[in-house]
Scaffold this motif. Structure first.
Motif, PDB file in Angstrom:
ATOM      1  N   LYS A   1      -3.171  -1.108  -9.243  1.00 34.83           N
ATOM      2  CA  LYS A   1      -2.735  -2.342  -8.613  1.00 34.83           C
ATOM      3  C   LYS A   1      -3.894  -2.935  -7.819  1.00 34.83           C
ATOM      4  O   LYS A   1      -4.590  -2.224  -7.096  1.00 34.83           O
ATOM      5  N   LEU A   2      -4.079  -4.248  -7.961  1.00 34.35           N
ATOM      6  CA  LEU A   2      -5.134  -4.955  -7.257  1.00 34.35           C
ATOM      7  C   LEU A   2      -4.520  -6.062  -6.410  1.00 34.35           C
ATOM      8  O   LEU A   2      -3.555  -6.704  -6.826  1.00 34.35           O
ATOM      9  N   VAL A   3      -5.107  -6.273  -5.239  1.00 35.92           N
ATOM     10  CA  VAL A   3      -4.647  -7.319  -4.339  1.00 35.92           C
ATOM     11  C   VAL A   3      -5.851  -8.034  -3.748  1.00 35.92           C
ATOM     12  O   VAL A   3      -6.979  -7.542  -3.804  1.00 35.92           O
ATOM     13  N   GLY A   4      -5.608  -9.198  -3.179  1.00 34.58           N
ATOM     14  CA  GLY A   4      -6.630  -9.887  -2.415  1.00 34.58           C
ATOM     15  C   GLY A   4      -6.403  -9.643  -0.933  1.00 34.58           C
ATOM     16  O   GLY A   4      -5.258  -9.664  -0.458  1.00 34.58           O
ATOM     17  N   VAL A   5      -7.476  -9.382  -0.194  1.00 28.79           N
ATOM     18  CA  VAL A   5      -7.386  -9.157   1.242  1.00 28.79           C
ATOM     19  C   VAL A   5      -8.549  -9.864   1.929  1.00 28.79           C
ATOM     20  O   VAL A   5      -9.595 -10.122   1.309  1.00 28.79           O
TER      21      VAL A   5
END
Length: 284
Positions: A2-6
């Protein structure tokens, strides 16, 4: 994966997510990989590199993991049952329209109802992220270039959408394009094999579809687009919504302040968006 933007030190990064945001931030961690633009310059290389030290998910601000220059291309009327409920014929070619990245947001961020609208309409969808350049690609090549998928809600201002035959205005309200975490394609599989997609409003089921009902599948649409413009890593394809939207109901049912809409997609998780009034401040 899983990849997210932070946000890290004031800059957007792509990070690996360990944990399940559906269950809250407690115990979840993010592992910074690269700044957003650097990540999408070479996603395969970025994913192969060692990530940075983990950070508790509750200590970071989440943002869409999408470069500012990305094209967000959406497919309208792409489920047979949805076309039928709106009394539209099955289209011969994909109905494509654009969103600007400025309209994107993430789960938990309130979406405001525009001032001239009676409410917002829900459109639970799946978004596909292009992971390699595509130019004049065939469908198999285009499909293989998808880095991953996320739950998406194409929240729509119907009055603005229907002012003209062009849908752009109604599809670009502030914070009306929430995205869930990006789940890499190896964990999702081929959408042609079928993923269940459900949308709930205040807990009531309003959409229950399956990607097997898509008229134009992801590889086919990306291939078509690539014959006119070169797709780049970080570009996003929103694949359309199944039947059950609010405006076709009798009477129409639209989202107003205080409502909560959830898009739940098999293997991708649940995307939750509260609805607020037009003058409400943006708060997580």
């Amino acid at each position: 994966m899983k990849l997210v933007g932070v946000i890290i030190n004031g800059r957007p990064w792509v990070a690996r997510l360990d944990g399940d945001l559906d269950k809250g931030l407690d115990g979840a961690e993010v592992w910074p990989i690269a700044e957003v633009d650097a990540f999408w310059a070479d996603p395969a290389r970025s994913l192969a590199a060692e990530p940075g030290a983990p950070v508790a998910a509750g200590e970071v601000e989440f943002v869409p993991p999408v470069p500012a220059g990305a094209r967000v291309i959406c497919v309208g009327l792409n489920y047979r049952a949805h076309a039928a409920e709106g009394a539209f014929a099955v289209p011969e070619h994909p109905t494509l329209f654009g969103r600007w990245t400025a309209s994107l947001s993430v789960g938990g961020v309130p979406a405001p109802v525009p001032a001239d609208e009676a409410g917002l309409d829900w459109e639970g969808e799946i978004a596909a992220y292009v992971g390699a350049p595509l130019r004049e690609a065939d469908a198999d090549t285009a499909r293989a270039a998808v880095l991953g998928y996320s739950a998406f809600n194409d929240l729509t201002a119907r009055r603005a959408q229907k002012l003209t035959t062009q849908w752009t205005l109604g599809k670009n309200g502030d914070r009306t394009g929430p995205l869930g975490p990006l789940v890499t394609a190896d964990e999702v599989g081929d959408l042609r094999d079928g993923l269940r997609l459900r949308t709930r409003v205040n807990g009531t089921l309003v959409q229950d579809g399956n990607t097997k009902d898509m008229i134009f599948e992801v590889g086919e649409v990306l291939s078509l687009i690539s014959r006119t413009l070169t797709l780049r890593p970080g570009d996003v394809l929103a694949t359309g919504t199944p039947e059950g939207v609010g405006y076709v109901r009798t009477p129409p049912w639209l989202l107003g302040p205080g409502d909560v809409v959830e898009v739940d997609v098999e293997r991708l998780g649940t995307l939750r968006t509260p609805i607020v009034g037009s003058s409400a401040k943006e708060t997580p």
